[in-house]
Design an enzyme around this catalytic site. Structure first.
Site, PDB file in Angstrom:
ATOM      1  N   CYS A  64      -0.535  -0.123 -10.870  1.00 28.93           N
ATOM      2  CA  CYS A  64      -0.221  -1.249  -9.993  1.00 28.93           C
ATOM      3  C   CYS A  64      -0.492  -2.560 -10.712  1.00 28.93           C
ATOM      4  O   CYS A  64      -1.648  -3.005 -10.807  1.00 28.93           O
ATOM      5  CB  CYS A  64      -1.036  -1.169  -8.700  1.00 28.93           C
ATOM      6  SG  CYS A  64      -0.683  -2.510  -7.540  1.00 28.93           S
ATOM      7  N   CYS A 107      -1.970  -5.238  -8.416  1.00 27.58           N
ATOM      8  CA  CYS A 107      -3.387  -5.003  -8.116  1.00 27.58           C
ATOM      9  C   CYS A 107      -4.279  -5.384  -9.288  1.00 27.58           C
ATOM     10  O   CYS A 107      -5.336  -5.988  -9.115  1.00 27.58           O
ATOM     11  CB  CYS A 107      -3.627  -3.526  -7.783  1.00 27.58           C
ATOM     12  SG  CYS A 107      -2.552  -2.832  -6.524  1.00 27.58           S
ATOM     13  N   ASP A 108      -3.870  -4.983 -10.498  1.00 27.44           N
ATOM     14  CA  ASP A 108      -4.787  -5.036 -11.635  1.00 27.44           C
ATOM     15  C   ASP A 108      -4.388  -5.979 -12.758  1.00 27.44           C
ATOM     16  O   ASP A 108      -5.192  -6.243 -13.656  1.00 27.44           O
ATOM     17  CB  ASP A 108      -4.928  -3.627 -12.234  1.00 27.44           C
ATOM     18  CG  ASP A 108      -5.442  -2.614 -11.222  1.00 27.44           C
ATOM     19  OD1 ASP A 108      -6.261  -3.002 -10.372  1.00 27.44           O
ATOM     20  OD2 ASP A 108      -5.024  -1.441 -11.287  1.00 27.44           O
TER      21      ASP A 108
END
Length: 329
Positions: free
Chosen positions: A146, A149-150
């Protein structure tokens, strides 16, 4: 033993499940949550338990560890009276009311272990992995599924990054990562992109992106703590080489955890649960879906929590209508 009955059962314990449970519990519906025992390969709490820093969930300006965030959600559910069972539901019958549920190990029994007037499915989805050598060692230590997300975490900033995939998701992930990485390599196993023409064109023209066609990753390499290289192979020539990479992002799809409801509720072509747009309602009255199990576009903790709120409110209204109908008889 007679089945245990609850007005509402929540199956799944990620942000969607816990948010639904909080709303239901505060409405005095005393929900039960089956948080799963390594269901779909995850510990109770779902995908977030496998992540490290979460920096885009509101309310945590310094960020929060994924496991800690889920611990806080679990504590909040329990505070308001949710009964949490570390059990996996492996069979569901919605052909009559109340719905019948069987816990793992009891599927062969005629009588269910539990019944509920309404059920919320919040079983999530899991990113497809490749099982490369070194993948397990460097998962969340350089390898992610992701970018949103990261991608912004410090270990990826101004570093070379790799994305695997040739579709729109891969193109979007790569474009997003150009904001943070020094350069983004996209590995496409075939000689063409599956992405739309618009996305493909943007990707190929971006000065910080190199698309490697006919190329597959073969191994994840690192210093023992963090990923530092990705070994690759040209599928056409057989030539092998290595790319310097502090980040490897899989963009090869997700698998929704819908095995429990196949044949029970309508699924789309990718096995995600179909819901009425703008709601958590499925084609089965009293059966609701929330989170990544029905969301193949956003797949974020915050959107999962939001859909969990919707499911909690939809289920509360459903139970209220049932009780009103009963009073009128």
């Amino acid at each position: 033993m007679a089945p245990q009955h609850r007005k509402v059962a929540v199956i799944g314990s990620g942000p969607a499940g816990h948010t639904a449970a909080v709303y239901l519990a505060r409405a005095n519906l005393e929900p039960i949550m089956f948080e799963g025992c390594m269901a779909n390969g995850f510990a109770p709490g779902g995908q977030l338990t496998t992540t490290t820093d979460v920096e885009n969930y509101p309310g945590f300006p310094e960020g929060v560890m994924g496991g800690e965030l889920m611990d806080k959600m679990r504590a909040q559910s329990e505070r308001f009276g949710t009964v949490i069972e570390t059990e996996t539901i492996t069979k569901l019958d919605t052909s009559s009311r109340p719905f019948k549920l069987w816990r793992e190990g009891s599927e062969g029994q005629a009588e269910p272990t539990d019944t509920a007037d309404a059920v919320i499915i919040a079983t999530g989805a899991s990113a497809k992995r490749m099982g490369l050598p070194g993948e397990e060692k460097y998962w969340q230590n350089g390898i992610s599924a992701c970018a949103v997300c990261d991608g912004a975490v410090p270990i990826f900033r101004n570093k070379p990054l790799v994305v695997i995939g040739g579709g729109d998701s891969a193109a979007e992930e790569a474009m997003y990562l150009t904001k943070y990485g020094s350069h983004v390599h996209v590995l496409v196993r075939r000689d063409v992109l599956r992405a739309s023409k618009v996305m493909g064109s943007r990707l190929l023209k971006h000065p910080k992106v190199t698309v490697h066609f006919n190329t597959s990753a073969t191994e994840c390499l690192g210093d023992g703590n963090l990923l530092t290289q990705v070994a690759i192979k040209n599928n056409a020539t057989g030539e092998e080489s290595k790319l310097e990479a502090n980040g490897l992002f899989y963009a090869i799809g997700h698998e929704p955890a819908t095995e429990l409801v196949k044949g029970v509720v309508d699924l789309d072509s990718e096995n995600y649960i179909k819901t009425v747009p703008g709601t958590s309602l499925t084609n089965v009255p009293g059966l609701f879906a929330a989170g990544d199990v029905q969301d193949k576009r956003y797949r974020q903790a915050i959107t999962s929590a939001g859909s969990g709120c919707m499911a909690g409110l939809d289920a509360e209204r459903f139970i209220s209508d049932l009780e009103a109908e009963a009073d009128e008889k």
